[in-house]
Scaffold this motif. Structure first.
Motif, PDB file in Angstrom:
ATOM      1  N   PRO A  24       4.856  23.332  38.811  1.00  0.00           N
ATOM      2  CA  PRO A  24       3.817  23.595  37.265  1.00  0.00           C
ATOM      3  C   PRO A  24       4.603  24.768  36.971  1.00  0.00           C
ATOM      4  O   PRO A  24       6.005  25.445  37.154  1.00  0.00           O
ATOM      5  N   ALA A  25       5.408  24.307  35.264  1.00  0.00           N
ATOM      6  CA  ALA A  25       6.101  25.058  34.662  1.00  0.00           C
ATOM      7  C   ALA A  25       5.385  26.317  34.230  1.00  0.00           C
ATOM      8  O   ALA A  25       3.817  26.574  34.074  1.00  0.00           O
ATOM      9  N   ARG A  26       5.871  27.762  34.456  1.00  0.00           N
ATOM     10  CA  ARG A  26       5.042  29.198  34.553  1.00  0.00           C
ATOM     11  C   ARG A  26       5.110  29.660  32.727  1.00  0.00           C
ATOM     12  O   ARG A  26       5.556  29.070  31.916  1.00  0.00           O
ATOM     13  N   ASP A  27       3.721  30.271  32.705  1.00  0.00           N
ATOM     14  CA  ASP A  27       3.416  30.183  31.265  1.00  0.00           C
ATOM     15  C   ASP A  27       3.274  29.396  30.148  1.00  0.00           C
ATOM     16  O   ASP A  27       4.058  29.850  28.964  1.00  0.00           O
ATOM     17  N   ALA A  28       3.766  27.983  30.596  1.00  0.00           N
ATOM     18  CA  ALA A  28       3.846  26.687  29.497  1.00  0.00           C
ATOM     19  C   ALA A  28       1.811  25.913  29.041  1.00  0.00           C
ATOM     20  O   ALA A  28       1.511  26.115  29.896  1.00  0.00           O
ATOM     21  N   ALA A  29       2.451  26.270  27.777  1.00  0.00           N
ATOM     22  CA  ALA A  29       1.004  26.062  27.062  1.00  0.00           C
ATOM     23  C   ALA A  29       0.590  24.444  27.720  1.00  0.00           C
ATOM     24  O   ALA A  29       1.365  23.930  27.308  1.00  0.00           O
ATOM     25  N   SER A  30       0.149  24.379  28.043  1.00  0.00           N
ATOM     26  CA  SER A  30      -0.604  22.274  28.048  1.00  0.00           C
ATOM     27  C   SER A  30      -2.313  22.097  27.573  1.00  0.00           C
ATOM     28  O   SER A  30      -2.755  22.987  26.771  1.00  0.00           O
ATOM     29  N   GLY A 145       5.086  27.124  19.121  1.00  0.00           N
ATOM     30  CA  GLY A 145       6.240  27.550  18.070  1.00  0.00           C
ATOM     31  C   GLY A 145       6.039  29.304  18.354  1.00  0.00           C
ATOM     32  O   GLY A 145       7.052  29.620  17.227  1.00  0.00           O
ATOM     33  N   VAL A 146       4.367  29.770  18.586  1.00  0.00           N
ATOM     34  CA  VAL A 146       4.832  31.583  17.909  1.00  0.00           C
ATOM     35  C   VAL A 146       5.291  31.682  19.060  1.00  0.00           C
ATOM     36  O   VAL A 146       5.543  32.857  19.194  1.00  0.00           O
ATOM     37  N   ALA A 147       4.843  31.575  20.775  1.00  0.00           N
ATOM     38  CA  ALA A 147       6.184  32.065  21.357  1.00  0.00           C
ATOM     39  C   ALA A 147       7.351  32.331  21.032  1.00  0.00           C
ATOM     40  O   ALA A 147       8.546  33.364  20.809  1.00  0.00           O
ATOM     41  N   TRP A 148       8.078  30.799  20.618  1.00  0.00           N
ATOM     42  CA  TRP A 148       9.943  30.711  19.642  1.00  0.00           C
ATOM     43  C   TRP A 148       9.433  32.308  18.315  1.00  0.00           C
ATOM     44  O   TRP A 148      10.779  32.437  18.825  1.00  0.00           O
TER      45      TRP A 148
END
Length: 159
Positions: A24-30, A145-148
């Motif tokens: 699983p991708a850590r802290d990745a939005a899904s 986008g907000v994280a970037w």
């Protein structure tokens, strides 16, 4: 039974049932975060309507109005519960990560409280639909986008 091997690349790791295990991708939005946000919205609205049915004066029709408000709150509560369970099942192993729910639950609760208050106040359709735009914060493209932007602003301050 022999396993096939390739000199170029190893076989992917598997679970007990032989299914390919994905990390699983850590802290990745899904997209399942949207289900969690919708569940939080429905549950927040259910609580607000339930409180208004017993304590508020905005429920019209005395006993009949109270009955329909309770029925509406029950439907919202069940919908929220099933959406939450569906989101957790779809997350699979990523469901154990507690930190990933902060943004979806916060946007869902905020949306549910605003929409529920507007519905109880008798606001028009346009006013009720506008707060639903908050749910866009739970979608992966907006969250990424907000994280970037946050990473970029932190990186710019360090230099």
């Amino acid at each position: 039974m022999t396993a096939m091997t390739s000199p170029r690349r190893p076989l992917p790791p598997t679970n007990r049932g032989g299914a390919i295990r994905r990390e699983p991708a850590r802290d990745a939005a899904s997209w399942t975060d949207v289900l969690v946000a919708l569940a939080a919205t429905a549950l927040a609205m259910a609580v607000l309507v339930l409180v208004a049915a017993f304590a508020g004066e905005n429920v019209a029709g005395d006993e009949a109005g109270r009955f329909w408000a309770l029925l509406f709150a029950g439907g919202l509560g069940l919908s929220g519960l099933f959406l939450l369970l569906l989101g957790l099942v779809l997350l699979g192993e990523g469901a154990a990560e507690r930190g990933r729910y902060l943004v979806p639950v916060a946007t869902g609760v905020a949306t549910g409280i605003i929409v529920g208050a507007l519905v109880l106040d008798g606001a028009g359709r346009g006013a009720v639909l506008a707060p639903l735009l908050l749910l866009l914060l739970a979608t992966p493209p907006v969250r990424q986008g907000v994280a970037w932007l946050l990473r970029r602003s932190r990186g710019g301050q360090r230099r």
